[in-house]
Write a protein that holds these residues in place. Sequence first.
Motif, PDB file in Angstrom:
ATOM      1  N   LEU A  71      -3.834  38.019 -49.775  1.00 12.40           N
ATOM      2  CA  LEU A  71      -2.628  37.667 -49.013  1.00 12.40           C
ATOM      3  C   LEU A  71      -1.438  37.459 -49.939  1.00 12.40           C
ATOM      4  O   LEU A  71      -0.294  37.774 -49.577  1.00 12.40           O
ATOM      5  CB  LEU A  71      -2.889  36.398 -48.197  1.00 12.40           C
ATOM      6  CG  LEU A  71      -3.960  36.494 -47.110  1.00 12.40           C
ATOM      7  CD1 LEU A  71      -4.120  35.159 -46.406  1.00 12.40           C
ATOM      8  CD2 LEU A  71      -3.626  37.585 -46.114  1.00 12.40           C
ATOM      9  N   CYS A 119     -10.162  34.869 -39.731  1.00  9.59           N
ATOM     10  CA  CYS A 119      -8.886  34.498 -40.354  1.00  9.59           C
ATOM     11  C   CYS A 119      -8.321  35.634 -41.201  1.00  9.59           C
ATOM     12  O   CYS A 119      -7.114  35.908 -41.158  1.00  9.59           O
ATOM     13  CB  CYS A 119      -9.062  33.238 -41.207  1.00  9.59           C
ATOM     14  SG  CYS A 119      -9.363  31.732 -40.255  1.00  9.59           S
ATOM     15  N   THR A 120      -9.176  36.307 -41.990  1.00  6.30           N
ATOM     16  CA  THR A 120      -8.674  37.391 -42.834  1.00  6.30           C
ATOM     17  C   THR A 120      -8.153  38.552 -41.986  1.00  6.30           C
ATOM     18  O   THR A 120      -7.088  39.120 -42.277  1.00  6.30           O
ATOM     19  CB  THR A 120      -9.788  37.892 -43.771  1.00  6.30           C
ATOM     20  OG1 THR A 120     -10.970  38.191 -43.005  1.00  6.30           O
ATOM     21  CG2 THR A 120     -10.134  36.835 -44.805  1.00  6.30           C
ATOM     22  N   CYS A 123      -4.798  37.565 -40.434  1.00  5.96           N
ATOM     23  CA  CYS A 123      -3.683  37.590 -41.395  1.00  5.96           C
ATOM     24  C   CYS A 123      -3.216  39.020 -41.659  1.00  5.96           C
ATOM     25  O   CYS A 123      -2.003  39.273 -41.770  1.00  5.96           O
ATOM     26  CB  CYS A 123      -4.108  36.921 -42.700  1.00  5.96           C
ATOM     27  SG  CYS A 123      -4.347  35.132 -42.576  1.00  5.96           S
ATOM     28  N   VAL A 126      -1.234  40.149 -38.696  1.00  5.65           N
ATOM     29  CA  VAL A 126       0.094  39.518 -38.691  1.00  5.65           C
ATOM     30  C   VAL A 126       1.042  40.302 -39.585  1.00  5.65           C
ATOM     31  O   VAL A 126       2.213  40.526 -39.239  1.00  5.65           O
ATOM     32  CB  VAL A 126      -0.007  38.047 -39.138  1.00  5.65           C
ATOM     33  CG1 VAL A 126       1.371  37.481 -39.433  1.00  5.65           C
ATOM     34  CG2 VAL A 126      -0.687  37.212 -38.050  1.00  5.65           C
TER      35      VAL A 126
END
Length: 306
Positions: A71, A119-120, A123, A126
Amino acid sequence: MSARTRRQKAALAAQPEGSDDISSTSNGTTQRSPKQSRSATPEDDGVKENVYLFAPNIIGYVRVVLAIASLYYMPLHPRTCSILYSVSCLLDALDGYAARYFNQSTTFGAVLDMVTDRCTTACLLVFLSSAWPRWALIFQSLIALDMASHYMHMYATLSMGGSNQSHKKIDSSRSWILYLYYNSRTVLFICCALNELFFIGLYLLSFSSPTLSPSLLLPPQGVTVGGTPPPPASTSVFASPWSAGALELARANKIDSFWPWVITAVSFPVMAFKQFVNVVQLVKASNWLVEGDLESRRKARKARKN
């Protein structure tokens, strides 16, 4: 001495030392007293385990670190980000193997693995939403579907199937698609790997394909074609788009769009199937929870009648 008394004494004499007491009843028969033997009390086996330091959970922590690092590099370094992100996803298969090899399958590890995956992926989606605002609603919908289906499935498994039941243990009578998806390690690996590969391909195309990202054809920020460049905007990464740092970054990030297109095209059917599985998972988990609600209400009505 009566025959009954002699039988009682013989039974007491035959009782082994340290065994339960034998008492006489009013009808002359003997019965054991409820004295609890020492072996009936569960004892600690002396083994102290730290679930946090189990091998598959340590691999899970490494996945989290790699995901955070990817990220960090995601906005400006697509190659580095893609490598870190891919290694984090590939370790998802290794932690499951380690759990089976060391017999260290735990509920904490299963939840950690699922939370890291969700979550990964969220992200990355997003970032794609910010790279292509026109398609942001699609990416947002994929995030919502992924989160909702896995949460509902995990909650339904723990509440209806029992706290010790794995979310990957699916009855074929409930859904043959979910049974195939979770019980075949090959199918599960291919679906998860190519699903992530599709989004990685889209991520690389945002840096390399003018077809999907027309902004790649525009001049650098703050530059007017055929004229003197105006002062750079305050949001520029470098003071000048023609500075040594900006040119070096442009060379490092120069990517040909051929392979990202191949990756995206090949993995698209599997990604679509994975989203269909998410829909089925959401529906089946909802139905399972509703079945539990109806059964609870039926029992409550029966109890009130009685």
